[in-house]
Every structure is written in C-alpha cells, then in structure tokens.
Scaffold this active site. Structure first.
Site, short mmCIF file in Angstrom:
data_model
loop_
_atom_site.label_atom_id
_atom_site.label_comp_id
_atom_site.label_asym_id
_atom_site.label_seq_id
_atom_site.Cartn_x
_atom_site.Cartn_y
_atom_site.Cartn_z
N GLN A 71 -8.93 -0.35 2.34
CA GLN A 71 -7.59 -0.95 1.23
C GLN A 71 -7.73 -2.05 1.21
O GLN A 71 -8.15 -2.84 1.91
CB GLN A 71 -6.12 -0.32 1.70
N HIS A 72 -7.31 -2.45 -0.32
CA HIS A 72 -6.81 -3.50 -1.42
C HIS A 72 -8.22 -4.59 -1.17
O HIS A 72 -8.12 -5.31 -2.32
CB HIS A 72 -5.98 -4.65 0.64
N ASP A 221 -8.31 4.20 3.90
CA ASP A 221 -8.54 4.83 4.65
C ASP A 221 -7.21 4.93 5.25
O ASP A 221 -7.25 6.41 6.30
CB ASP A 221 -8.69 3.56 5.77
#
Length: 459
Positions: A71-72, A221
C-alpha cells in the site's frame, strides 16, 4: 479445472500462486526478489513479476489474474507514461514533516479523519506528494499522473489506468465513506491535481493481458490478506511481516481522529479498519543478530524464560514508528538487572515487545467499536513457536494460526476467481488446519510495556 493466479507484490518480493478457481487448491507457486530500500524503480517490480510468473509455470493455462500490492507507495508518471523518479515506498519516512504540515493546514487530525477516514502519516501517498512538491519541484512539475504499486503493474499488463477502493483508501485523497476522490486534498498536497486511476468496483475487470488473461481490479496487500483468509466480523488479523498490521472487516466506515486506526475500505465493498506498525518480524531478526542465534534457537530461548521476562521490557521502535506516530523514535530496553541479563530473557522480551506493539493496535481497534472474538496470526514471524505460544498471553484472546500460506497472493487469486464468476460475493475457499493457542493473559506485561513505551525518547 479453471485456474486463476494471484500476485503479492510486496516490499521485499513478488510472489505468485496459481489455484483452482473453484476450490482454491494451490497447484504451483513462484517468487522473485525486489530490491532493498525505501524507494524503488517500478520497472524492478515488473521484472520481478515476470520472473515470478515464469517460476510459477506461466499464464498459458490461467484464465484470470489478480494483483495485491504494497500500500501507499507513490508512483509518479509523466505525460508520456515514463516514471518521473523512483517510487517512494510506504516505509519511507522522509515525509513525516509534510504529514504534520498537511494535518495542521486542514485544521487538525479530526478534519482529516472526517474527510478520508484516516489521519495522514509519513507512509501515506498524500504526504509523499507534498514532500515531492517541496523538495523536488522539477519532478513534481513533470508529474502528470499518480498511481500506487498495484495500479502500475495492472496498467503495464492491461493498458488500463485503474485501481480499487481498498488501495485507493490508503492514499489520503480518497474517501471510503463518500466512495470518491478528494481532489481538494490532492491540490492541498501538490498545488494541483494530477490524473488518478479510475476506481473499479470490487469484482470489476480491469482488462486483459496481451495474451487474453483477464485481470481483476487488484487491491492493497492487507485487503488481499483479508480476502485470502475469508475473515468475518469478529475475526481480527494480526500480520507479522515487514510491517505489523492489525485489522478486521467492518460493515461501517470508521474515522479515528487520533490517527491510530486507518479507516480503510476493503476489497469486497465493506471496510477494513487497520492499525499498522513499522516494526514486526525484523524485531526478531535484530534479536537473532544480537544473540548470535537463528530463529529456531531464539524461539527456544524465549520459551525458557518466564512470562514478562522477569521485568525486562523491549520497546521495538527500531525504525521509528508509525503507530504511535513517532518516526524519529528509537528502540529501548528497560528493566535490565543482573538476574535478567541473559539471552533467554532478551529473546523473550523481544517477542513480547513486538507483540505488545500490536496489542496496542488491537486496543485502538476496540475503541472504534469493532468486535474481537479471536485473533488470526499470520506472516513470517507467525512461524515461530514462541510467538504463537506467547501471543495469547499478550492479546488476552484465543490465537488461531492458519497453515503457512501466501494469503495476500491467495486473496488476489480469490478476487480473480470472483471477477470470472460475476457472483455478488467472492468465493469462499475452505481453510482447514487452523491451530488454536490459548493461555492465561499476563496484564502486568502490558502495564510494564506501556510505562517503558512512554519513556522512549525521539531522536
């Protein structure tokens, strides 16, 4: 037999599972490493995906594929689709100051929680974009579009610039409650709003590869792990990987003004309140190096020491910390005395400290009104016998450990099967072999940990 493939494009590697779309039986697997560091050339993810797919036998007999990614991360693309600079990953903390600035500029953490369900910290994409605009203005000026790691891989496979609501909810400029982008927050970060991927519905198809393989929406994820485990309300997952995460599935969005709980969306149309720590399995890696032992011996040593390690307490902020938001903090050992200055006590304290950090996360979830009937323990560190046996003393609940598996990749495969089936809900693959661990809770351990945690200094 219809086969589907699931991809886990994580911080450290790319993993692929190929499974029977009806039963979930894994038929073959593949893996390839990613480069180390907190930034990466996205081309390395694509090369690792190709290598892992080859190791898993390719896609010639595969009907559909799904991708779950870390992520991110911030992937900036120019107008002609070239990568502007190496992607900043979730664990890059250079934007901590930018996060503080953005929180203040919108009017405080409560305003952010109300807007997007989460309070930005250094891991969030929106803070990385502010850092980029402030520190690399030329790169920011060249950025025509921004996407996440899984979006980049989906785009390269299909030509479709898409994402899903789960991964989008970790950017800091998409609202789970309103189910839409907040262009105003993107403009607050960068001074303008680059193009963003289209957000697909949970079972929507992103496109097809050049060879005709269907590609599902993909997700983050943690959302992939929730799908792979098939969790329901009341199940709390504690994942002990590179990072530590505590999350559950909820029917309602949450907005925690403290910032401890990220009010993410999940990959099914529901929500995924989540707490993330920077320090999990690598705390045990550090303990093995300190003691000069392997993980099996670390586990044996830890179980030979008493609960609470006779007062020896380790605060595991070895790489700063995200929850609580202390990016400049360091780890610490408290309560060291002659009688507990032994390898066994340090081994026990390392495991207990890692778990206490996650138990703090569980308490934060409970304050949001979620149920926590049982804990499912997954991730690399969950293979440790000591971690499994100590966990219920820390969490105060039964701890269930599923068989070792690649649950993020399996969740991506579930999503691929769902996109093929066009059913209202994702398939539920059976997960036999859960092992239950129970033990009396040890409240004094959590109390000592809280005292030690509050005495840790920032650099």
């Amino acid at each position: 037999m219809t086969l589907v493939a699931g991809v886990d494009s994580s911080t450290q590697s790319c993993k692929v599972v190929v499974a029977d779309a009806e039963t979930g039986e894994i038929t073959r697997v593949g893996q390839a490493p990613h480069p180390d560091g907190t930034e990466a050339d996205p081309a390395a993810w694509l090369a690792a995906l190709d290598e892992a797919l080859d190791a898993a036998g390719g896609l010639d007999d595969v009907a559909a594929l799904g991708i779950a990614g870390q992520q991110h991360g911030m992937v900036c693309l120019s107008g002609d689709g070239e990568v502007v600079r190496p992607a900043l990953l979730w664990n890059d903390t250079r934007s901590a100051g930018a996060a503080d600035d953005l929180v203040a500029e919108l009017g405080g953490p409560g305003k952010w929680a109300e807007a997007v369900g989460s309070v930005p910290v250094a891991s969030f994409t929106v803070t990385k974009l502010r850092w980029l605009a402030s520190h690399e203005p030329e790169a920011a000026a060249r950025t025509a579009s921004v996407c996440l790691p899984h979006d980049y891989l989906t785009w390269k496979l299909t030509g479709a610039f898409t994402t899903d609501r789960g991964d989008a909810s970790g950017t800091g400029y998409w609202s789970p409650a309103d189910d839409g982008y907040r262009a105003d927050l993107l403009e607050l970060a960068m001074g303008r709003a680059p193009a963003l991927p289209r957000v697909l519905a949970p079972a929507e198809v992103a496109g097809r590869t050049a060879s005709g393989v269907l590609v599902s929406a993909g997700t983050g994820d943690n959302m992939g792990a929730a799908l792979g485990l098939g969790i329901r309300p009341g199940d709390v997952v504690v994942s002990l990987g590179t990072s530590g995460t505590v999350f559950t599935v909820a029917e309602r969005s949450c907005a925690d003004p403290s910032g401890e709980v990220a009010g993410f969306a999940d990959a099914t149309g529901r929500f995924l309140p989540l707490v993330c720590t920077l320090n999990a399995a690598r705390v045990l890696d550090a303990a093995t190096r300190l003691l000069g032992v392997d993980h099996e011996e670390l586990s044996r040593l830890a179980l030979s020491a008493p609960p609470g390690a006779d007062g020896l307490t380790l605060v595991p902020y070895l790489e700063g910390e995200r929850t609580p938001n202390r990016p400049d903090a360091t780890g610490a050992v408290h309560g060291l005395r002659l009688d507990n200055a032994t390898p066994a006590h340090l081994a026990r304290a390392a495991i207990e400290g890692m778990l206490c950090g996650l138990a703090d996360g569980l308490e934060s979830l409970l304050r949001q009104g979620v149920r926590a009937d049982r804990v499912l323990l997954i991730g690399g560190a969950a293979r440790s016998d000591a971690v499994r046996r100590i966990a219920p003393t820390v969490f105060g609940r039964p701890v269930l450990v599923p068989p070792a598996g690649e649950y993020v990749a399996e969740g991506a495969a579930v999503q691929a099967a769902w996109a093929l089936s066009e059913t209202p809900e994702p398939p539920r693959w059976e997960r036999p072999g859960l092992t239950t661990y129970e033990a009396d809770p040890y409240p004094a351990l959590r109390e000592r940990y809280a005292e030690a945690r509050d005495h840790v200094l920032d650099r």
